[in-house]
Write a protein that holds these residues in place. Structure first.
Motif, PDB file in Angstrom:
ATOM      1  N   TYR A  88     -34.857 -17.830  21.303  1.00 53.14           N
ATOM      2  CA  TYR A  88     -35.655 -16.984  20.426  1.00 53.14           C
ATOM      3  C   TYR A  88     -37.004 -17.561  20.026  1.00 53.14           C
ATOM      4  O   TYR A  88     -37.950 -16.813  19.818  1.00 53.14           O
ATOM      5  CB  TYR A  88     -34.858 -16.649  19.154  1.00 53.14           C
ATOM      6  CG  TYR A  88     -33.800 -15.608  19.408  1.00 53.14           C
ATOM      7  CD1 TYR A  88     -34.143 -14.280  19.579  1.00 53.14           C
ATOM      8  CD2 TYR A  88     -32.469 -15.964  19.470  1.00 53.14           C
ATOM      9  CE1 TYR A  88     -33.175 -13.315  19.811  1.00 53.14           C
ATOM     10  CE2 TYR A  88     -31.494 -15.005  19.703  1.00 53.14           C
ATOM     11  CZ  TYR A  88     -31.847 -13.681  19.874  1.00 53.14           C
ATOM     12  OH  TYR A  88     -30.893 -12.742  20.112  1.00 53.14           O
ATOM     13  N   ARG A 101     -30.331 -12.063  25.511  1.00 51.40           N
ATOM     14  CA  ARG A 101     -30.378 -13.072  24.453  1.00 51.40           C
ATOM     15  C   ARG A 101     -29.174 -13.031  23.533  1.00 51.40           C
ATOM     16  O   ARG A 101     -28.553 -14.059  23.284  1.00 51.40           O
ATOM     17  CB  ARG A 101     -31.667 -12.928  23.648  1.00 51.40           C
ATOM     18  CG  ARG A 101     -32.875 -13.372  24.414  1.00 51.40           C
ATOM     19  CD  ARG A 101     -34.113 -13.241  23.595  1.00 51.40           C
ATOM     20  NE  ARG A 101     -35.263 -13.680  24.372  1.00 51.40           N
ATOM     21  CZ  ARG A 101     -36.496 -13.359  24.094  1.00 51.40           C
ATOM     22  NH1 ARG A 101     -36.756 -12.598  23.047  1.00 51.40           N
ATOM     23  NH2 ARG A 101     -37.475 -13.789  24.836  1.00 51.40           N
ATOM     24  N   LEU A 102     -28.850 -11.874  22.996  1.00 50.15           N
ATOM     25  CA  LEU A 102     -27.727 -11.798  22.059  1.00 50.15           C
ATOM     26  C   LEU A 102     -26.406 -12.205  22.712  1.00 50.15           C
ATOM     27  O   LEU A 102     -25.665 -13.004  22.130  1.00 50.15           O
ATOM     28  CB  LEU A 102     -27.626 -10.400  21.439  1.00 50.15           C
ATOM     29  CG  LEU A 102     -26.502 -10.237  20.419  1.00 50.15           C
ATOM     30  CD1 LEU A 102     -26.676 -11.205  19.257  1.00 50.15           C
ATOM     31  CD2 LEU A 102     -26.445  -8.799  19.929  1.00 50.15           C
ATOM     32  N   VAL A 105     -26.404 -15.959  22.966  1.00 51.09           N
ATOM     33  CA  VAL A 105     -26.222 -16.577  21.648  1.00 51.09           C
ATOM     34  C   VAL A 105     -24.752 -16.534  21.253  1.00 51.09           C
ATOM     35  O   VAL A 105     -24.185 -17.538  20.797  1.00 51.09           O
ATOM     36  CB  VAL A 105     -27.108 -15.886  20.586  1.00 51.09           C
ATOM     37  CG1 VAL A 105     -26.662 -16.250  19.183  1.00 51.09           C
ATOM     38  CG2 VAL A 105     -28.555 -16.248  20.799  1.00 51.09           C
ATOM     39  N   LEU A 106     -24.130 -15.382  21.426  1.00 53.99           N
ATOM     40  CA  LEU A 106     -22.709 -15.253  21.087  1.00 53.99           C
ATOM     41  C   LEU A 106     -21.852 -16.172  21.949  1.00 53.99           C
ATOM     42  O   LEU A 106     -20.897 -16.781  21.452  1.00 53.99           O
ATOM     43  CB  LEU A 106     -22.259 -13.796  21.227  1.00 53.99           C
ATOM     44  CG  LEU A 106     -22.913 -12.812  20.251  1.00 53.99           C
ATOM     45  CD1 LEU A 106     -22.481 -11.395  20.563  1.00 53.99           C
ATOM     46  CD2 LEU A 106     -22.617 -13.182  18.811  1.00 53.99           C
TER      47      LEU A 106
END
Length: 130
Positions: A88, A101-102, A105-106
């Motif tokens: 990010y 991205r999400l 990240v998870l």
């Protein structure tokens, strides 16, 4: 006692994966550091510091240091932190498209949480390092 099973896999992750990731960061950014400025250098230094902590934790787990599970928890949390930061707020080159991205990240958070839970709950870890 040499680590076996999941503990051996964690040692390899900490001792090999983090330094390889930092090496990739360095090789991808070294030619353009002039454009990236001081923040790029600080980011590379932070990633290298996390890799050093991870290597120390992996080595400590390998040799049976009783404090190494706590250091491994710090290394795993820091690894997840730099992964999220690099997705990010990075000055370094990356190849993650915005839609990825999400989930990444998870995945990084789940990976770190899984290993941390293993270190805190495993009877084998307690038997080897207590």
């Amino acid at each position: 006692m040499t680590p076996r099973g999941w503990l051996l896999l964690l040692c390899v992750f900490l001792f090999a994966w983090e330094p390889l990731r930092v090496a990739g960061d360095f090789t991808g950014a070294i030619g353009t550091m002039g454009m990236r400025g001081a923040l790029g250098g600080i980011e590379l230094a932070a990633h290298a510091a996390v890799a050093m902590i991870a290597v120390a934790a992996g080595w400590g787990l390998w040799i049976g240091n009783p404090r190494s599970p706590a250091l491994a928890v710090v290394a795993l949390a820091a690894s997840a932190g730099v992964t999220i930061q690099s997705l990010y707020w990075s000055r370094l080159p990356g190849n993650a498209v915005p839609g990825e991205r999400l989930p990444l990240v998870l995945l990084a958070l789940a990976h770190a949480a899984g290993w941390i839970a293993f270190l805190l709950k495993s009877r084998r870890v307690r038997a080897v390092y207590d």
